[in-house]
Design an enzyme around this catalytic site. Structure first.
Site, PDB file in Angstrom:
ATOM      1  N   ASP A  79       0.817  -1.210   0.000  1.00  0.00           N
ATOM      2  CA  ASP A  79       0.000   0.000   0.000  1.00  0.00           C
ATOM      3  C   ASP A  79       0.854   1.264   0.000  1.00  0.00           C
ATOM      4  O   ASP A  79       2.066   1.205   0.159  1.00  0.00           O
ATOM      5  CB  ASP A  79      -0.963  -0.013   1.207  1.00  0.00           C
ATOM      6  CG  ASP A  79      -0.282  -0.457   2.501  1.00  0.00           C
ATOM      7  OD1 ASP A  79       0.960  -0.454   2.557  1.00  0.00           O
ATOM      8  OD2 ASP A  79      -0.989  -0.803   3.458  1.00  0.00           O
ATOM      9  N   ASP A 148      -7.407  -2.745  13.921  1.00  0.00           N
ATOM     10  CA  ASP A 148      -8.775  -3.092  13.521  1.00  0.00           C
ATOM     11  C   ASP A 148      -8.793  -4.338  12.628  1.00  0.00           C
ATOM     12  O   ASP A 148      -9.803  -4.655  12.006  1.00  0.00           O
ATOM     13  CB  ASP A 148      -9.472  -1.907  12.828  1.00  0.00           C
ATOM     14  CG  ASP A 148      -8.770  -1.468  11.543  1.00  0.00           C
ATOM     15  OD1 ASP A 148      -7.800  -2.142  11.130  1.00  0.00           O
ATOM     16  OD2 ASP A 148      -9.192  -0.449  10.959  1.00  0.00           O
ATOM     17  N   HIS A 150      -6.925  -4.939   9.944  1.00  0.00           N
ATOM     18  CA  HIS A 150      -6.665  -4.771   8.513  1.00  0.00           C
ATOM     19  C   HIS A 150      -5.336  -5.393   8.095  1.00  0.00           C
ATOM     20  O   HIS A 150      -4.398  -5.481   8.865  1.00  0.00           O
ATOM     21  CB  HIS A 150      -6.764  -3.303   8.081  1.00  0.00           C
ATOM     22  CG  HIS A 150      -5.666  -2.403   8.563  1.00  0.00           C
ATOM     23  ND1 HIS A 150      -5.933  -1.154   9.066  1.00  0.00           N
ATOM     24  CD2 HIS A 150      -4.329  -2.538   8.588  1.00  0.00           C
ATOM     25  CE1 HIS A 150      -4.786  -0.568   9.396  1.00  0.00           C
ATOM     26  NE2 HIS A 150      -3.794  -1.385   9.115  1.00  0.00           N
ATOM     27  N   GLU A 155      -9.429  -2.056   5.206  1.00  0.00           N
ATOM     28  CA  GLU A 155     -10.126  -1.746   6.445  1.00  0.00           C
ATOM     29  C   GLU A 155     -11.388  -2.606   6.569  1.00  0.00           C
ATOM     30  O   GLU A 155     -11.831  -3.212   5.584  1.00  0.00           O
ATOM     31  CB  GLU A 155     -10.510  -0.251   6.443  1.00  0.00           C
ATOM     32  CG  GLU A 155      -9.317   0.702   6.349  1.00  0.00           C
ATOM     33  CD  GLU A 155      -8.512   0.785   7.654  1.00  0.00           C
ATOM     34  OE1 GLU A 155      -8.568  -0.143   8.489  1.00  0.00           O
ATOM     35  OE2 GLU A 155      -7.815   1.803   7.826  1.00  0.00           O
TER      36      GLU A 155
HETATM   37  C1  GLP Z   1      -0.370   0.230   8.569  1.00  0.00           C
HETATM   38  C2  GLP Z   1       0.076  -0.576   7.366  1.00  0.00           C
HETATM   39  C3  GLP Z   1      -0.144  -2.057   7.596  1.00  0.00           C
HETATM   40  C4  GLP Z   1       0.467  -2.451   8.927  1.00  0.00           C
HETATM   41  C5  GLP Z   1      -0.194  -1.686  10.042  1.00  0.00           C
HETATM   42  C6  GLP Z   1       0.305  -2.057  11.430  1.00  0.00           C
HETATM   43  O1  GLP Z   1      -1.737   0.354   8.598  1.00  0.00           O
HETATM   44  N1  GLP Z   1      -0.589  -0.185   6.155  1.00  0.00           N
HETATM   45  O2  GLP Z   1       0.420  -2.791   6.527  1.00  0.00           O
HETATM   46  O3  GLP Z   1       0.327  -3.830   9.120  1.00  0.00           O
HETATM   47  O4  GLP Z   1       0.038  -0.311   9.820  1.00  0.00           O
HETATM   48  O5  GLP Z   1       1.377  -1.250  11.819  1.00  0.00           O
HETATM   49  P1  GLP Z   1       2.382  -1.613  12.976  1.00  0.00           P
HETATM   50  O6  GLP Z   1       3.246  -2.723  12.469  1.00  0.00           O
HETATM   51  O7  GLP Z   1       3.160  -0.360  13.195  1.00  0.00           O
HETATM   52  O8  GLP Z   1       1.580  -2.020  14.148  1.00  0.00           O
END
Ligand code: GLP
Length: 252
Positions: A79, A148, A150, A155
């Site tokens: 993304d 959440d 995702h 989402e």
């Molecule tokens: C963002 C990214 C996801 C990732 C998520 C969790 O939303 N687009 O790909 O998994 O954050 O982030 P973290 O690893 O900092 O908890």
């Protein structure tokens, strides 16, 4: 609780971050070596967020200290944020440069992220999917998980059939990103993300989750009903997924 070694059951690997990172880096290194012998590219699906940073650091270390070569790696990121330039420090393009790409011998033209600022998101989504297919599909997909549930920026509400597309970010996701952006007002409201269907087409998937803040959602994703409320739950239907959890994310 679990020290030094990891605990494996079925498709779950529980252990300390250092141990999990070692196992994951070993697998990636082995796949890179196998592909090099067969004279073909390894296609990696890459994630951002804080979770995979230690893994990228270990891959960089292996390149710098052990000569591990990334010359046959092609990567597709999940993304990218909309509305910030690629040079912005919080863009996923910058993140990948900072944590991996600038420190290894990857071919820069083989590092792909969706362009969230393309004038025509539908066309961009289609072309991203086509490019993944041209390279033979994703061999090995790395995922984190949002609070959440995702995966990528899929989402809650994103269905199993979704493809690379423009999405609106959930309030919780933007709140989590606020400190990095210096306030919620600076966090983009939209992004481009691979879809659930895109992700599920990867031949092998590993999802990494660390910390007690992920415990509840990991449990829901792994054992709860499969559906768009928790998009990581769709992984239950994939034939080759491993969940890499630290003790805090796994719970007792
Ligand atoms: C963002 C990214 C996801 C990732 C998520 C969790 O939303 N687009 O790909 O998994 O954050 O982030 P973290 O690893 O900092 O908890």
């Amino acid at each position: 609780m679990i020290k030094e070694k990891s605990f494996k059951t079925d498709n779950v690997e529980i252990g300390e971050t250092e141990v999990l990172v070692g196992l994951l880096a070993d697998e990636i290194e082995k796949r890179m070596g196998d592909c090099a012998l067969e004279n073909r590219d390894l296609v990696l699906g890459l994630a951002t967020g804080s979770t995979p940073i230690p893994l990228y650091a270990e891959l960089v270390r292996r390149h710098q200290e052990e000569g591990l070569s990334f010359a046959n790696v092609v990567s597709f990121n999940l993304d990218e944020y909309e509305g910030i330039p690629a040079e912005h420090p919080e863009s996923y393009r910058s993140y990948m440069g900072r944590h991996l790409v600038d420190h290894v011998d990857m071919r820069k033209e083989c590092v792909f992220l969706p362009n969230a600022n393309a004038g025509d998101p539908e066309k961009e989504g289609r072309e991203y999917e086509e490019r993944i297919r041209e390279y033979g599909g994703i061999d090995f997909q790395i995922l984190g998980i949002g609070r959440d549930g995702h995966i990528g920026f899929n989402e809650p509400g994103s269905g199993r059939e979704t493809r690379t597309r423009r999405v609106k970010l959930a309030a919780e996701t933007r709140e989590d990103a606020a400190p990095a952006f210096g306030g919620i007002g600076n966090v983009p409201t939209h992004a481009m993300t691979m879809g659930v269907a895109t992700i599920l087409e990867a031949k092998r998937i590993v999802l990494i989750a660390r910390g007690s803040g992920k415990r509840e959602i990991v449990k829901k994703a792994m054992t709860g009903p499969v559906g768009p409320e928790v998009t990581a739950s769709f992984l239950q239907d994939h034939a080759d997924v491993t969940w890499y959890l630290d003790g805090a994310a796994a719970g007792e």
